[in-house]
Design a protein around this motif. Sequence first.
Motif, short mmCIF file in Angstrom:
data_model
loop_
_atom_site.label_atom_id
_atom_site.label_comp_id
_atom_site.label_asym_id
_atom_site.label_seq_id
_atom_site.Cartn_x
_atom_site.Cartn_y
_atom_site.Cartn_z
N LEU A 88 0.82 -1.21 0.00
CA LEU A 88 0.00 0.00 0.00
C LEU A 88 0.85 1.26 0.00
CD1 LEU A 88 -2.83 -1.08 2.46
CD2 LEU A 88 -3.01 -0.81 -0.01
N SER A 89 1.98 1.22 0.67
CA SER A 89 2.86 2.39 0.68
C SER A 89 3.39 2.72 -0.71
CB SER A 89 4.03 2.14 1.64
OG SER A 89 3.57 1.97 2.97
N GLU A 90 3.45 1.70 -1.56
CA GLU A 90 3.91 1.90 -2.93
C GLU A 90 2.79 2.38 -3.87
OE1 GLU A 90 6.86 1.61 -4.29
OE2 GLU A 90 8.02 0.73 -2.64
N VAL A 91 1.56 1.95 -3.63
CA VAL A 91 0.50 2.23 -4.60
C VAL A 91 -0.49 3.30 -4.15
CG1 VAL A 91 0.67 -0.09 -5.59
CG2 VAL A 91 -1.01 0.34 -3.79
N VAL A 92 -0.69 3.47 -2.83
CA VAL A 92 -1.70 4.43 -2.36
C VAL A 92 -1.34 5.87 -2.70
CG1 VAL A 92 -2.72 5.42 -0.27
CG2 VAL A 92 -2.74 2.95 -0.62
N PRO A 93 -0.08 6.33 -2.52
CA PRO A 93 0.22 7.72 -2.91
C PRO A 93 -0.09 8.00 -4.38
CG PRO A 93 1.96 6.86 -1.51
CD PRO A 93 1.08 5.69 -1.85
N LEU A 94 0.22 7.04 -5.24
CA LEU A 94 -0.11 7.21 -6.66
C LEU A 94 -1.62 7.25 -6.85
CD1 LEU A 94 0.68 7.34 -9.66
CD2 LEU A 94 0.66 4.81 -9.66
N ALA A 95 -2.34 6.35 -6.18
CA ALA A 95 -3.80 6.34 -6.30
C ALA A 95 -4.39 7.67 -5.87
CB ALA A 95 -4.38 5.20 -5.47
N GLU A 96 -3.89 8.22 -4.76
CA GLU A 96 -4.39 9.51 -4.30
C GLU A 96 -4.09 10.61 -5.33
OE1 GLU A 96 -4.18 12.43 -0.36
OE2 GLU A 96 -3.22 10.45 -0.33
N GLU A 97 -2.90 10.59 -5.88
CA GLU A 97 -2.53 11.57 -6.91
C GLU A 97 -3.44 11.48 -8.13
OE1 GLU A 97 1.11 11.91 -10.11
OE2 GLU A 97 1.59 11.26 -8.08
N LEU A 98 -3.85 10.26 -8.48
CA LEU A 98 -4.67 10.04 -9.67
C LEU A 98 -6.17 10.20 -9.39
CD1 LEU A 98 -2.87 6.84 -11.04
CD2 LEU A 98 -2.74 9.14 -12.01
N GLY A 99 -6.54 10.39 -8.13
CA GLY A 99 -7.95 10.51 -7.79
C GLY A 99 -8.67 9.17 -7.71
N LEU A 100 -7.92 8.11 -7.43
CA LEU A 100 -8.49 6.77 -7.33
C LEU A 100 -8.79 6.43 -5.87
CD1 LEU A 100 -6.10 4.82 -9.73
CD2 LEU A 100 -8.33 5.81 -10.28
N ARG A 101 -9.72 5.49 -5.68
CA ARG A 101 -10.04 5.00 -4.35
C ARG A 101 -9.85 3.49 -4.33
NH1 ARG A 101 -13.80 8.47 -5.97
NH2 ARG A 101 -15.56 7.02 -6.20
N LEU A 102 -8.81 3.03 -3.65
CA LEU A 102 -8.56 1.60 -3.48
C LEU A 102 -9.38 1.10 -2.30
CD1 LEU A 102 -4.66 1.47 -3.88
CD2 LEU A 102 -6.41 1.27 -5.66
N CYS A 103 -9.90 -0.11 -2.39
CA CYS A 103 -10.73 -0.63 -1.30
C CYS A 103 -10.53 -2.13 -1.18
CB CYS A 103 -12.20 -0.28 -1.50
SG CYS A 103 -12.86 -0.44 -3.17
N CYS A 104 -10.06 -2.54 0.00
CA CYS A 104 -9.70 -3.94 0.23
C CYS A 104 -10.90 -4.75 0.65
CB CYS A 104 -8.62 -4.03 1.30
SG CYS A 104 -7.99 -5.71 1.54
N HIS A 105 -11.11 -5.87 -0.03
CA HIS A 105 -12.17 -6.81 0.30
C HIS A 105 -11.74 -7.66 1.49
CE1 HIS A 105 -14.82 -10.31 -0.04
NE2 HIS A 105 -15.61 -9.59 -0.80
N PRO A 106 -12.67 -7.98 2.40
CA PRO A 106 -12.29 -8.80 3.56
C PRO A 106 -12.00 -10.25 3.21
CG PRO A 106 -14.64 -8.35 3.59
CD PRO A 106 -14.07 -7.53 2.47
N ASP A 107 -11.36 -10.93 4.15
CA ASP A 107 -11.13 -12.36 4.02
C ASP A 107 -12.47 -13.09 3.97
OD1 ASP A 107 -8.37 -11.82 4.38
OD2 ASP A 107 -8.64 -11.86 6.55
N ASP A 108 -12.51 -14.17 3.21
CA ASP A 108 -13.77 -14.89 3.01
C ASP A 108 -13.49 -16.39 3.00
OD1 ASP A 108 -16.34 -15.65 2.45
OD2 ASP A 108 -16.35 -14.89 0.40
N PRO A 109 -13.80 -17.10 4.12
CA PRO A 109 -14.34 -16.64 5.40
C PRO A 109 -13.31 -15.85 6.20
CG PRO A 109 -14.72 -19.00 5.07
CD PRO A 109 -13.71 -18.57 4.06
N PRO A 110 -13.78 -15.09 7.21
CA PRO A 110 -12.90 -14.18 7.93
C PRO A 110 -12.18 -14.82 9.12
CG PRO A 110 -15.15 -13.85 8.64
CD PRO A 110 -15.20 -14.91 7.57
N VAL A 111 -11.51 -15.93 8.87
CA VAL A 111 -10.74 -16.64 9.90
C VAL A 111 -9.56 -17.32 9.20
CG1 VAL A 111 -12.67 -17.09 11.47
CG2 VAL A 111 -12.16 -18.70 9.63
N PRO A 112 -8.51 -17.69 9.96
CA PRO A 112 -7.41 -18.43 9.35
C PRO A 112 -7.87 -19.79 8.84
CG PRO A 112 -6.74 -17.48 11.44
CD PRO A 112 -8.23 -17.32 11.36
N LEU A 113 -7.41 -20.15 7.63
CA LEU A 113 -7.71 -21.44 7.03
C LEU A 113 -6.42 -22.04 6.48
CD1 LEU A 113 -10.91 -20.68 4.89
CD2 LEU A 113 -10.84 -21.77 7.14
#
Length: 402
Positions: free
Chosen positions: A222-247
Amino acid sequence: MRQTWRWFGPRDLVSIDDVRQAGAVGVVSALHHVPTGAVWTPDEIARRQAEIATMKDGTPSTLTWDVVESLPVSEDIKKQKGDWRAHIDAYRDSLRHLAAAGIEVICYNFMPVLDWTRTDLAWKRPSGATCMRFDLTDFAAFDLFILARPGATDDYEEALQAAAEARFRAMSDADRDQLAGNVVFGLPGAAERFTLDDVRAHLAEYSGISEDRLRGHMIDFLSEVVPLAEELGLRLCCHPDDPPVPLLGLPRIMSTEAQYAAVMRAVDSPANGITLCSGSLGARADNDLPGMMDRLGDRVHFLHLRNVTRETGAVFGSFHEAEHLGGDTDMVALVEAALREEARRRASGRADWSIPFRPDHGQDILDDLGRRAQPGYPSIGRLKGLAELRGIIAALEPRIAV
């Protein structure tokens, strides 16, 4: 709330004409045929936009490509091995090309190896409908006796191990093959299809990666891609784990509100956001979905609205995909929280005040049962869900005030 619909491209058995008739105004799609780690080129992006914009008879659909789901993060990036630095460079190039095409919302996930996991892709309900299901005993049978993962016995209580062994012994060879295929199905429409040997190889490479280390790798990404996304006016959004537990002995780092909040703090930018999936997060009994929307809502850039029924009272256990208003998540309360967030955004002058959502998954009903579309993505089942959600929005929206 902007009504969107997931579409897997020209091979999707639910067509753009169907999407238009369902009443959606935007489309959620991806370049599933492009290998993970490769650049999404302007030509390929434009081709998908044209496909979305055109109905079968050549007339305009009026639909637009509103959300990318997903621009996949490679296993090399997650593990920081192999070509991971080149894959980050490619990811950045893809973001530039998507921004130039006018697409602003980019969904991704950071789940190791498998993008989602179910044991049954067509579990029959008393109504005759079918849905996807995660049966913990079946999954343990797969892990212990089909995959035969080293150390798997450490992850299951003795009673569950005994039940899993009995379940496994009662299965025919065809049943075992079907279960294995269901578990490793991966992301619908993706370019990759995993074999058991592929899974074993990936698991071996994750053997030294803890939850903290995987989170560190995500923050590095994220440190590599978020500053660029902000500069470009993009919104990155992380999907949760499915299912939300260790497997499968793999770490999970986006399963709870606390885990999301930690990553939002670590890379503190409006471009670093959340795909709030009520079905994935709702499979875990200690996740408060309306509360998460209230507390983290300013970073929620995309909503997946679906419901699951948890079959036990445990924090995690077996569950199945319910009707949109029929599961354990209070969908009315969640939509109300989303509308409150939109009202706050409008009041503060945010251009992105309207949050795109899609009716995620759905039960196969009526003609869906013979269509054989992507598992979890029926035509009529999602149409029913969208209609129900639209009704909630219409009832609540006029009454919402900051």
